[in-house]
Write an enzyme that holds these catalytic residues in place. Structure first.
Site, mmCIF file in Angstrom:
data_model
loop_
_atom_site.group_PDB
_atom_site.id
_atom_site.type_symbol
_atom_site.label_atom_id
_atom_site.label_comp_id
_atom_site.label_asym_id
_atom_site.label_seq_id
_atom_site.Cartn_x
_atom_site.Cartn_y
_atom_site.Cartn_z
ATOM 1 N N ASP A 90 -20.673 -45.274 -12.016
ATOM 2 C CA ASP A 90 -19.240 -45.556 -12.174
ATOM 3 C C ASP A 90 -19.076 -46.367 -13.462
ATOM 4 O OD1 ASP A 90 -16.700 -46.562 -12.169
ATOM 5 O OD2 ASP A 90 -16.699 -47.206 -10.078
ATOM 6 N N TYR A 137 -2.167 -56.290 -5.871
ATOM 7 C CA TYR A 137 -2.784 -57.311 -5.020
ATOM 8 C C TYR A 137 -1.890 -58.526 -4.829
ATOM 9 C CZ TYR A 137 -6.542 -54.337 -6.631
ATOM 10 O OH TYR A 137 -7.297 -53.245 -6.958
ATOM 11 N N LYS A 152 -10.025 -45.879 -17.445
ATOM 12 C CA LYS A 152 -9.595 -47.038 -18.226
ATOM 13 C C LYS A 152 -9.525 -46.755 -19.732
ATOM 14 C CE LYS A 152 -10.954 -50.524 -14.834
ATOM 15 N NZ LYS A 152 -9.744 -51.249 -14.520
ATOM 16 N N TYR A 182 -17.509 -52.850 -6.720
ATOM 17 C CA TYR A 182 -16.085 -52.483 -6.636
ATOM 18 C C TYR A 182 -15.924 -51.103 -7.276
ATOM 19 C CZ TYR A 182 -11.139 -52.048 -7.323
ATOM 20 O OH TYR A 182 -9.859 -51.555 -7.288
HETATM 21 C C1 LIG Z 1 -15.838 -49.912 -11.757
HETATM 22 C C2 LIG Z 1 -14.479 -49.463 -11.324
HETATM 23 N N1 LIG Z 1 -14.355 -48.331 -10.634
HETATM 24 C C3 LIG Z 1 -13.155 -47.869 -10.246
HETATM 25 C C4 LIG Z 1 -11.996 -48.563 -10.548
HETATM 26 C C5 LIG Z 1 -10.649 -48.029 -10.087
HETATM 27 O O1 LIG Z 1 -9.927 -47.559 -11.162
HETATM 28 P P1 LIG Z 1 -8.308 -47.411 -11.054
HETATM 29 O O2 LIG Z 1 -7.787 -48.801 -10.964
HETATM 30 O O3 LIG Z 1 -7.934 -46.690 -12.302
HETATM 31 O O4 LIG Z 1 -8.044 -46.617 -9.824
HETATM 32 C C6 LIG Z 1 -12.085 -49.747 -11.262
HETATM 33 C C7 LIG Z 1 -10.867 -50.525 -11.572
HETATM 34 O O5 LIG Z 1 -10.897 -51.689 -11.867
HETATM 35 C C8 LIG Z 1 -13.361 -50.221 -11.669
HETATM 36 O O6 LIG Z 1 -13.506 -51.358 -12.359
#
Ligand SMILES: Cc1ncc(COP(=O)(O)O)c(C=O)c1O
Length: 435
Positions: free
Chosen positions: A245, A16, A274, A144
């Site tokens: 998610d 970013y 993560k 997000y």
């Molecule tokens: C809730 C959520 N979903 C998806 C993602 C995307 O993961 P990545 O950065 O490993 O592509 C993130 C990343 O911050 C996230 O916080």
């Protein structure tokens, strides 16, 4: 030889950031426990766990050993037509840890891809059921879910970081972000708004996707467990799949192993990433229940149409197995509870500051919301001078440290937050002469 910062500045994109006017970067040469070592020898206490991932800290002997042991056997082999011990052991471990019923595992290569795969599973499920009209995804404002195109389509379209792409994205359906706070009263208006959308659109909706309990990069909002229970109820009532998610929240971060447990619900599909690999190597997983897997298998195209080159990379699976085994041993429960307690006590001192709008804590996550956007470069410079690594965004200063952080290290982080909050770090203030 020192790191070539000029080359980095001129040629390498960081997350970013602009290549024309990049934010400063700090050269890190090693990391141990909760500390990052800069090239100049300075140590910084890490308040980010490298964006939620390094829950056991850096250079952990058990995780190091898992990687090196696996490296001596094979670092990678394709997953098409081949399987291997690390993948099978990790999948077994995940099935044991996840809420009962979530036991069909797809290994993806990043969080965003895990979300892509979850959306694809939901859409393929609908096609195989002959429900050609159910093609849209219900998401939440302030959500997000990642940076790839389908993932971007379920991020907040108005206020999120992918706003400029809105006209290029698949149009999805968005419910208002829940207003009822995690530990506040339950507000009926949250139910009315969500129920109305389900009533109006359920014939078009394949699945609903949510970040359970904690909306992360869209604003670090902690919402009421009743809202999550309501999502499950409405999905059942209106034949909509529920995707959780848990890429940021999974593996203990919010004080429960998975944030869905705050509401005692089980989604149809869950996305993990993560902390899955303890922050060592990129790895993610999308895990669904039998209903979804069987549904897809009965379709005209019974194969799930996804298969990245580095799927189930053995090094990543081996270290993720070691990381999830450490989590399964349970020490995180006490660690996260102690972090939560300390954050609640120490961050309360920031609430009366005149530029602080809100302070909120859940599990090992502490958030300080300011009244104005923060000048990231300036705030980061102050944090580094104070010996900590904290990366603000928007109006938010927030920390989610490794679970192994000591009381003294955490106190240094909260003290730095206190000090930096009192400095002129807002974008307007920073623009003033001499600020
Ligand atoms: C809730 C959520 N979903 C998806 C993602 C995307 O993961 P990545 O950065 O490993 O592509 C993130 C990343 O911050 C996230 O916080």
């Amino acid at each position: 030889m020192s790191i070539d910062l000029q080359f980095d500045h001129d040629h390498i994109w960081h997350p970013y950031t602009s290549l024309a006017k990049p934010l400063p970067v700090y050269p890190v040469t090693s990391a141990h426990g909760c500390q990052l070592q800069l090239e100049n020898g300075q140590h910084l206490i890490d308040g980010t766990a490298s964006w939620w991932s390094a829950v056991h800290g850096y250079n952990h002997p058990v995780l190091n050993s898992a990687v090196t042991t696996q490296l001596a056997k094979m670092s990678h082999v394709m997953f098409g037509g081949i399987t291997h011990q690390p993948a099978v052991d990790l999948a077994k471990q995940l099935c044991k840890m996840l809420p009962a019923g979530l036991d069909r595992v797809f290994f993806a290569d990043s969080g965003s891809i895990a979300v892509e795969v979850a959306l694809k599973m939901a859409l393929q499920y609908r096609l195989s059921q002959g429900q050609q009209g159910k093609t849209r995804i219900l998401s939440l404002q302030k959500a997000y879910h990642g940076d790839t195109f389908a993932a971007m389509s379920v991020c907040d379209p108005d206020d999120g970081m992918h706003q400029i792409f809105t006209s290029q994205l698949i149009p999805q359906i968005f419910a208002p972000a829940p207003i009822s706070r995690f530990s506040g009263p339950w507000l009926e208006s949250d139910e009315q708004a969500l129920r109305a959308l389900f009533r109006q659109h359920h014939t078009e909706i394949a699945a609903m996707i949510v970040e359970p309990i904690l909306q992360g990069a869209g604003g670090m909002r902690m919402y009421h467990p009743t809202y999550l229970r309501l999502c499950r109820q409405l999905c059942d009532e209106f034949d909509v799949l529920l995707i959780a998610d848990e890429i940021a929240t999974g593996f203990g971060r919010t004080g429960k192993l998975f944030a869905c447990e705050h509401a005692n619900i089980t989604p149809d599909i869950i996305c993990l990433g993560k902390a899955l690999s303890g922050g060592y190597i990129t790895l993610a997983a999308t895990v669904c229940n039998q209903k979804v897997a069987d549904g897809i298998a009965k379709g005209q195209a019974p194969a799930l149409m996804h298969g990245p080159t580095f799927m189930a990379n053995p090094l990543a699976c081996a270290v993720a197995l070691a990381s999830t085994q450490l989590i399964a041993n349970g020490a995180w429960q006490q660690q996260v509870a102690a972090i939560e307690q300390q954050l609640k006590t120490q961050l309360a001192a920031l609430q009366p500051l005149c530029n602080v709008v809100d302070v909120r804590v859940l599990g090992a996550v502490g958030v300080v919301e300011l009244s104005a956007n923060i000048d990231v470069a300036l705030a980061q410079r102050h944090f580094v001078e104070l010996g900590v690594w904290i990366r603000p965004f928007g109006r938010l200063l927030y920390i989610m440290p490794p679970f192994i952080i000591s009381e003294a290290e955490l106190a240094k982080l909260t003290d730095a937050l206190y000090q930096v909050c009192q400095m002129p770090i807002s974008q307007q203030a920073a623009a003033l002469p001499g600020a």
